[in-house]
Design a protein around this motif. Structure first.
Motif, mmCIF file in Angstrom:
data_model
loop_
_atom_site.group_PDB
_atom_site.id
_atom_site.type_symbol
_atom_site.label_atom_id
_atom_site.label_comp_id
_atom_site.label_asym_id
_atom_site.label_seq_id
_atom_site.Cartn_x
_atom_site.Cartn_y
_atom_site.Cartn_z
ATOM 1 N N LEU A 1 11.661 -0.124 -3.874
ATOM 2 C CA LEU A 1 12.701 0.457 -4.735
ATOM 3 C C LEU A 1 14.031 0.579 -3.997
ATOM 4 C CD1 LEU A 1 13.649 1.713 -7.369
ATOM 5 C CD2 LEU A 1 12.721 3.901 -6.596
ATOM 6 N N PRO A 2 14.068 1.108 -2.773
ATOM 7 C CA PRO A 2 15.357 1.235 -2.083
ATOM 8 C C PRO A 2 15.951 -0.107 -1.659
ATOM 9 C CG PRO A 2 13.686 2.687 -1.121
ATOM 10 C CD PRO A 2 12.981 1.712 -2.001
ATOM 11 N N ARG A 3 15.181 -1.176 -1.669
ATOM 12 C CA ARG A 3 15.695 -2.458 -1.186
ATOM 13 C C ARG A 3 16.759 -3.056 -2.088
ATOM 14 N NH1 ARG A 3 12.094 -3.669 2.882
ATOM 15 N NH2 ARG A 3 9.991 -2.833 2.549
ATOM 16 N N GLY B 1 0.805 -1.212 0.000
ATOM 17 C CA GLY B 1 0.000 0.000 0.000
ATOM 18 C C GLY B 1 0.835 1.258 0.000
ATOM 19 N N THR B 2 2.150 1.113 0.153
ATOM 20 C CA THR B 2 3.077 2.250 0.156
ATOM 21 C C THR B 2 3.578 2.502 -1.258
ATOM 22 O OG1 THR B 2 3.771 1.614 2.374
ATOM 23 C CG2 THR B 2 5.215 3.127 1.195
ATOM 24 N N LYS B 3 3.976 3.757 -1.536
ATOM 25 C CA LYS B 3 4.531 4.060 -2.846
ATOM 26 C C LYS B 3 5.809 3.257 -3.082
ATOM 27 C CE LYS B 3 2.727 8.781 -3.286
ATOM 28 N NZ LYS B 3 3.070 10.205 -3.454
ATOM 29 N N TYR B 4 6.006 2.859 -4.332
ATOM 30 C CA TYR B 4 7.167 2.052 -4.702
ATOM 31 C C TYR B 4 8.476 2.707 -4.286
ATOM 32 C CZ TYR B 4 10.443 -0.388 -7.870
ATOM 33 O OH TYR B 4 11.498 -1.085 -8.413
ATOM 34 N N LYS B 5 8.586 4.027 -4.504
ATOM 35 C CA LYS B 5 9.846 4.716 -4.219
ATOM 36 C C LYS B 5 10.182 4.703 -2.727
ATOM 37 C CE LYS B 5 7.920 9.429 -3.861
ATOM 38 N NZ LYS B 5 7.941 10.780 -4.470
ATOM 39 N N LYS B 6 9.173 4.491 -1.872
ATOM 40 C CA LYS B 6 9.415 4.479 -0.439
ATOM 41 C C LYS B 6 9.366 3.069 0.151
ATOM 42 C CE LYS B 6 7.708 9.150 0.503
ATOM 43 N NZ LYS B 6 6.767 9.972 1.292
#
Length: 330
Positions: free
Chosen positions: A326-328, A318-323
């Motif tokens: 993506l950082p993983r 449910g969170t934005k991909y960039k947050k």
């Protein structure tokens, strides 16, 4: 569980991932059947899929009479379709008939599915599973052997495939047959040897290219059940859900770097994985997991990757991909 007014194909795939762990799975099965019959599907061609899903849920709770009603309606909804999805529903029909003690009817339902064995990667799994429900393991071995012989002879050449990729659907036939013969305690024959050679070549190719990860994804609740039942799989899928998502994100980024496009994540379930492995299979076997991934890759419900940076993350948090994921990869 109350469904929304209209169900999309994605909704059905999400229900498939979560229904068996729900408080009232049989209620979900009834709602799916109602949605299919009341025209509450965004794509009317999903009726067979929805009804077959209802049948699977009922079968998992040993409500075989209800499962039979649902699957008969699923087969009717598919009509003359002869693709993998329709074939899986017909095999499910046979499996339920076997469990009801109606073996002659079950075999009559399965016989027309034999041509699918050389056309679809997952056909060997669902046909074998249906025959297994009727304890027809020897017949399953015979059908797989004949399909392998047909596949080898299809090119008009006696030259065997040089790789799993060259073998195509034949590779999955050989795998399924090899596992079944091992479970039956049969001695290796030339086809078993070929299966092992292709598997070795596939493993060597993977080692040369770097460690490969099947893009199997387990949603958070499903991941918890996976490690609870098979703790050793933490070394493959991650010790927790965060690590699981990080492993997948890094692999997706790596594949993109090799020039791969059109990547998708394959949502799996514990029931699906163990069902594919069969009673004598081992989910710790990388070949079993790879085969299950290939089965999912031939079905609906895949998750397209990557999403937009500001779009919802592919993992379903449910969170934005960039947050989120993506950082993983870093």
């Amino acid at each position: 569980m109350a469904f929304k007014t209209e169900l999309t194909s994605s909704d059905l795939s999400e229900i498939r991932q979560s229904a068996l762990g729900a408080a009232d799975p049989l209620g979900i099965a009834a709602d799916l059947a109602d949605a299919a019959e009341a025209g509450r599907l965004a794509d009317k061609d999903d009726a067979g899929y929805a009804l077959a899903l209802a049948a699977e849920i009922a079968e998992s709770r040993a409500k075989l009479d209800a499962a039979l009603r649902y699957v008969e309606r699923a087969v009717e909804a598919y009509g003359e379709r002869d693709d993998s999805q329709a074939g899986a529903a017909r095999a499910l029909h046979a499996r339920i008939l076997f469990r009801l003690g109606r073996s002659d009817e079950a075999l009559a339902r399965l016989e027309p599915l034999r041509p699918l064995l050389t056309r679809y990667p997952d056909a060997a799994a669902f046909v074998t599973a249906a025959l297994g429900a009727g304890q027809e393991h020897r017949l399953a071995e015979k059908w797989l052997t004949e399909a392998v012989q047909e596949g080898l002879g299809a090119s008009g050449s006696t030259t065997e495939p040089s790789s799993a990729e060259d073998a195509g659907v034949l590779f999955f036939l050989l795998q399924q047959r090899h596992r079944l013969r091992h479970a039956l305690g049969l001695q290796h024959d030339t086809h078993d040897n070929l299966a092992e050679r292709l598997e070795t070549r596939l493993a060597n190719a993977g080692a040369t290219a770097g460690p490969a990860v099947d893009l199997l994804f387990f949603r958070q609740a499903e991941f918890g059940k996976l490690l609870e039942q098979f703790p050793a799989l933490s070394s493959v899928f991650g010790a927790d859900w965060d690590e699981h998502r990080a492993i997948l994100e890094r692999e997706l980024v790596r594949l993109t770097g090799t020039g791969r496009t059109g990547l998708t994540v394959l949502p799996g379930t514990v029931v699906g994985l163990t069902g594919f492995a069969g009673a004598d299979g081992d989910v710790a076997d990388a070949r079993v997991r790879s085969g299950y991934a290939q089965q999912l890759a031939g079905r609906e419900g895949q998750i397209t990757w990557p999403p937009e940076r500001n779009g919802a993350c592919w993992c379903g948090s449910g969170t934005k991909y960039k947050k989120c994921c993506l950082p993983r990869s870093r």
